[in-house]
Design a protein around this motif. Structure first.
Motif, mmCIF file in Angstrom:
data_model
loop_
_atom_site.group_PDB
_atom_site.id
_atom_site.type_symbol
_atom_site.label_atom_id
_atom_site.label_comp_id
_atom_site.label_asym_id
_atom_site.label_seq_id
_atom_site.Cartn_x
_atom_site.Cartn_y
_atom_site.Cartn_z
ATOM 1 N N VAL A 41 0.833 -1.197 0.000
ATOM 2 C CA VAL A 41 0.000 0.000 0.000
ATOM 3 C C VAL A 41 0.870 1.251 0.000
ATOM 4 N N VAL A 42 2.037 1.162 0.616
ATOM 5 C CA VAL A 42 2.898 2.324 0.780
ATOM 6 C C VAL A 42 4.273 2.039 0.182
ATOM 7 N N ALA A 43 4.818 3.029 -0.514
ATOM 8 C CA ALA A 43 6.173 2.920 -1.050
ATOM 9 C C ALA A 43 7.169 3.179 0.092
ATOM 10 N N PRO A 44 8.375 2.672 0.045
ATOM 11 C CA PRO A 44 8.905 1.854 -1.037
ATOM 12 C C PRO A 44 8.381 0.423 -0.985
ATOM 13 N N CYS A 45 8.191 -0.127 -2.143
ATOM 14 C CA CYS A 45 7.659 -1.479 -2.259
ATOM 15 C C CYS A 45 8.349 -2.161 -3.435
ATOM 16 N N PRO A 46 8.737 -3.407 -3.297
ATOM 17 C CA PRO A 46 9.425 -4.106 -4.400
ATOM 18 C C PRO A 46 8.445 -4.612 -5.465
ATOM 19 N N TRP A 47 7.725 -3.690 -6.113
ATOM 20 C CA TRP A 47 6.785 -4.066 -7.167
ATOM 21 C C TRP A 47 7.499 -4.720 -8.338
ATOM 22 N N ARG A 48 8.720 -4.232 -8.612
ATOM 23 C CA ARG A 48 9.500 -4.773 -9.725
ATOM 24 C C ARG A 48 10.878 -5.158 -9.218
ATOM 25 N N GLY A 49 11.428 -6.208 -9.815
ATOM 26 C CA GLY A 49 12.745 -6.643 -9.390
ATOM 27 C C GLY A 49 13.240 -7.809 -10.213
ATOM 28 N N ILE A 50 14.279 -8.459 -9.712
ATOM 29 C CA ILE A 50 14.890 -9.625 -10.359
ATOM 30 C C ILE A 50 15.010 -10.708 -9.298
ATOM 31 N N ALA A 51 14.585 -11.919 -9.670
ATOM 32 C CA ALA A 51 14.674 -13.075 -8.767
ATOM 33 C C ALA A 51 15.127 -14.284 -9.563
ATOM 34 N N LYS A 52 15.728 -15.230 -8.881
ATOM 35 C CA LYS A 52 16.067 -16.495 -9.530
ATOM 36 C C LYS A 52 14.764 -17.179 -9.928
ATOM 37 N N ALA A 53 14.739 -17.747 -11.117
ATOM 38 C CA ALA A 53 13.505 -18.351 -11.638
ATOM 39 C C ALA A 53 13.027 -19.511 -10.781
ATOM 40 N N ASP A 54 13.950 -20.197 -10.111
ATOM 41 C CA ASP A 54 13.556 -21.360 -9.309
ATOM 42 C C ASP A 54 13.339 -21.011 -7.836
ATOM 43 N N SER A 55 13.259 -19.708 -7.509
ATOM 44 C CA SER A 55 13.057 -19.317 -6.112
ATOM 45 C C SER A 55 11.644 -19.683 -5.663
ATOM 46 N N ALA A 56 11.464 -19.742 -4.378
ATOM 47 C CA ALA A 56 10.180 -20.157 -3.800
ATOM 48 C C ALA A 56 9.102 -19.092 -3.936
#
Length: 114
Positions: A41-56
């Motif tokens: 609801v409030v920034a900062p928020c990780p709306w966009r990012g990079i993650a390992k494809a096999d992460s949980a």
């Protein structure tokens, strides 16, 4: 104004796209680049990012990069355009590559995230 944009966009892409350098095969992995499906609801928020494809996909803990802007890209020019467009549209692409500091080295785009 439009002529200025036509001049700025190629210049921006030229600065953003570094000379293509393949990621170290030992470090190259499948990564999800773009929307994280994390909603706040409030920034900062990780709306966009990079993650390992096999992460949980358990939330921010799975992210290896989180910001409202892309890291510097080391990729083919057409891949830079596709990744940037996807990022700006809040979509997600799966890529093969590696994050090296604040530079995402992209060997290839695999496709849309599953």
């Amino acid at each position: 104004m439009h002529s200025l944009l036509r001049l700025l966009i190629p210049a921006l892409l030229a600065v953003t796209a570094l000379p293509v350098q393949a990621a170290d095969p030992a470090r190259s992995e499948r990564l999800r680049v773009g929307t994280t499906n994390i909603f706040c609801v409030v920034a900062p928020c990780p709306w966009r990012g990079i993650a390992k494809a096999d992460s949980a996909r358990l939330g921010p803990v799975d992210l290896i990069w989180s910001a409202q802007h892309l890291p510097r890209l080391d990729a083919l020019p057409e891949d830079v355009v596709r990744i940037s467009e996807s990022w700006n549209a809040n979509n997600c692409l799966e890529v093969e590559g590696a994050l090296n500091g604040s530079t995402l080295i992209v060997d290839r785009i695999i496709g849309e995230c599953a």
